[in-house]
Design an enzyme around this catalytic site. Structure first.
Site, mmCIF file in Angstrom:
data_model
loop_
_atom_site.group_PDB
_atom_site.id
_atom_site.type_symbol
_atom_site.label_atom_id
_atom_site.label_comp_id
_atom_site.label_asym_id
_atom_site.label_seq_id
_atom_site.Cartn_x
_atom_site.Cartn_y
_atom_site.Cartn_z
ATOM 1 N N SER A 7 -10.176 -0.687 6.588
ATOM 2 C CA SER A 7 -9.541 -0.568 5.273
ATOM 3 C C SER A 7 -8.792 -1.790 4.754
ATOM 4 O O SER A 7 -8.358 -1.792 3.608
ATOM 5 C CB SER A 7 -8.592 0.625 5.267
ATOM 6 O OG SER A 7 -9.327 1.793 5.059
ATOM 7 N N SER A 28 -9.813 1.594 2.369
ATOM 8 C CA SER A 28 -8.922 2.351 1.517
ATOM 9 C C SER A 28 -7.839 1.503 0.853
ATOM 10 O O SER A 28 -7.215 1.951 -0.107
ATOM 11 C CB SER A 28 -8.257 3.451 2.336
ATOM 12 O OG SER A 28 -7.470 2.891 3.369
ATOM 13 N N LYS A 64 0.841 -1.203 0.000
ATOM 14 C CA LYS A 64 0.000 0.000 0.000
ATOM 15 C C LYS A 64 0.875 1.251 0.000
ATOM 16 O O LYS A 64 1.907 1.290 0.691
ATOM 17 C CB LYS A 64 -0.913 -0.025 1.233
ATOM 18 C CG LYS A 64 -2.028 0.999 1.220
ATOM 19 C CD LYS A 64 -2.925 0.855 2.460
ATOM 20 C CE LYS A 64 -4.084 1.835 2.430
ATOM 21 N NZ LYS A 64 -4.957 1.714 3.625
HETATM 22 N N1 GLN Z 1 -13.596 3.683 5.516
HETATM 23 C C1 GLN Z 1 -13.053 4.136 6.747
HETATM 24 C C2 GLN Z 1 -12.769 5.617 6.673
HETATM 25 O O1 GLN Z 1 -12.946 6.178 5.642
HETATM 26 C C3 GLN Z 1 -11.846 3.346 7.104
HETATM 27 C C4 GLN Z 1 -10.552 3.900 6.665
HETATM 28 C C5 GLN Z 1 -9.363 3.083 7.064
HETATM 29 O O2 GLN Z 1 -9.478 2.036 7.693
HETATM 30 N N2 GLN Z 1 -8.201 3.578 6.725
HETATM 31 O O3 GLN Z 1 -12.413 6.205 7.642
#
Ligand code: GLN
Length: 477
Positions: A178, A154, A79
């Site tokens: 994410s 994400s 990532k």
């Molecule tokens: N979808 C969640 C957010 O937008 C999780 C993001 C994450 O785990 N980095 O905050």
């Protein structure tokens, strides 16, 4: 031997490498070739590294010397918010354009030592803020199961890279789901480790009290192999937990588990019917294998989202203050220092990131701090206590990973609130710090396309092994 990248999983690849059926160089070439060709449509990778062959040659040396382990020669996607020394790292943000990492994240250092082959960096929502990869400054990643749909986020690029057979494993980060949600959208396994189990050193911070690095793989055993390598105490991360403390938390192994289901929470309105049907079938399956399914109560889980969407932006707004045009990446010059900051941040950050910085700054401002931030922290404590109580009644807890299967590109991007609501099942684990895994549990059909669904399990702190045990059983369904 002909390499069939689609059929390869870490465990099998390891056996073949060990048996000399193919070399790490041949494996890296085969996976890279497939990744490069699929990526044209999928946009899972932002970049392929130029030293893949050198890394694979080193892995082959480890096999020759007899120092190879399970991850030696295994091709990984990383990532874009995890630092790899000498490589670009941007967290898919314009503000970090041209930034080169000056050191290895601890998780990367450990992967390198194990002989893993890093193929390239994977797309993501900017600074890990999002659940669809649509917030990337590099364009959306497509879901390999249906190109009109998002891969989740994400860590969408990481999950899609594995799902399209463009890597055998990937590293993602999980602050509120994410790793797990893109895992479930793409039909692969995703693990968010216990907070403090994997070092955050070299992970670009989103919300420091919630962030964890974790694996995305095709199988549960694969996730276990990666976790075993990347976890462990690290003095470079003050929240990393010493091994003897982690060890004390570990429960003894059982053959049959009591699986708690927070029924009023799971069967609430707004959860897709096919998701519920699949979840119930999966529970039935586990029951047939001899596990006990028990309704439990986690009465305050319904406040998780509200607490998360105060704590996360508060921490993110603080963490992102360092991107000012002076220290890293992009600089948009104004007439004075303040204007430099304003211009750089105005141009460099995307819409969602700016939204969260504003929200976070607001809830931390004097006068609102008690009303919002401190309240959210109090709710977080209550949720942690709910989990403690629940784990007295059940060994682990199950929910669907996401209330919906992968949605269409553009379907939710104009409506941040509906995007936030999709995190309902994943954020509680981050708030409580407990480990959680998403395991593929079946499919549902939408417009003629088979879309994967995922089931999530939570375990008490440092009981990842429990998650691997149940995950391996569900995987056979
Ligand atoms: N979808 C969640 C957010 O937008 C999780 C993001 C994450 O785990 N980095 O905050």
């Amino acid at each position: 031997m002909e390499i069939n990248v689609h059929e390869l999983i870490i465990e099998k690849a390891h056996k073949h490498l060990l048996g000399g059926d193919f070399t790490a160089v041949e494996l890296a070439e085969a996976v890279l070739k497939n990744a490069e060709s699929k990526n044209k449509k999928m946009n899972a990778y932002l970049e392929f590294y130029d030293d893949v062959k050198d890394q694979a040659e080193e892995a082959d040396q480890m096999f020759k010397k007899g120092t190879a382990g399970m991850l030696t020669g295994i091709p990984f996607a990383i990532k874009d918010c995890i630092l790899v020394h000498g490589k670009t790292a941007t967290a898919s943000s314009k503000i970090l354009e041209g930034y080169t990492a000056t050191y290895d994240a601890t998780a990367i250092k450990k992967l390198k030592k194990a002989g893993a082959v890093l193929l390239g960096r994977a797309n993501m929502d900017e600074f890990a803020m999002g659940g669809s990869t649509e917030n990337s400054s590099n364009g959306v990643t497509k879901n390999p199961h249906d190109l009109e749909r998002v891969p989740g986020g994400s860590s969408g690029g990481s999950a899609a890279a594995v799902a399209m057979d463009g890597a055998l494993a990937a590293l993602g980060s999980d602050t509120g789901g994410s790793i797990r949600q893109p895992g479930s959208f793409c039909g692969v396994v995703g693990l968010k480790p216990t907070y403090g189990a994997v070092s955050r050193y070299g992970l670009m911070a989103m919300a420091s009290s919630l962030d964890q690095i974790g694996p995305i793989t095709k199988t549960v055993a694969g996730a276990e192999a990666v976790f075993d390598v990347i976890s462990g105490h690290d003095k470079m991360d003050s929240t990393s937990v010493p091994e003897e403390v982690a060890e004390k938390c570990k429960k003894e192994k059982k053959k049959k588990y009591t699986i708690g289901v927070p029924a009023d929470f799971v069967y609430a309105e707004g959860v897709d019917e096919d998701v519920i049907v699949n979840f119930k079938e999966s529970l039935q399956y586990l029951k047939k294998l001899g596990h006990t399914i028990k309704e439990i109560s986690l009465p305050n889980l319904k406040y998780s989202l509200a607490a998360y969407y105060v704590i996360m932006p508060a921490e993110a707004s603080t963490n992102l203050a360092r991107f000012d045009g002076v220290r890293f990446g992009l600089l948009e010059e104004g007439n004075n220092l303040l204007e430099d900051y304003e211009k750089t941040r105005g141009v460099g950050f995307g819409k969602e990131v700016r939204r969260r910085i504003m929200l976070g700054t607001y809830v931390l401002s004097s006068g609102y701090y008690d009303a919002y931030y401190n309240k959210a922290v109090a709710v977080r404590n209550v949720i942690q206590n709910d989990f403690k109580k629940a784990f007295k009644e059940a060994d682990m807890i199950a929910t669907p990973t996401s209330p919906v299967p992968a949605f269409k590109i553009g379907e939710k991007s104009g409506d941040p609130l509906s995007m936030y609501l999709a995190d309902i099942f994943t954020v509680p684990a981050n708030l409580a710090g407990v480990p959680a895994i998403s395991v593929p549990s079946g499919t549902t059909v939408r417009e003629g396309k088979k879309l994967p669904l995922g089931m999530q399990f939570f375990a008490p702190h440092f009981n990842e092994k429990m998650l691997f045990a149940i995950g391996k059983e569900l995987e056979k369904k």
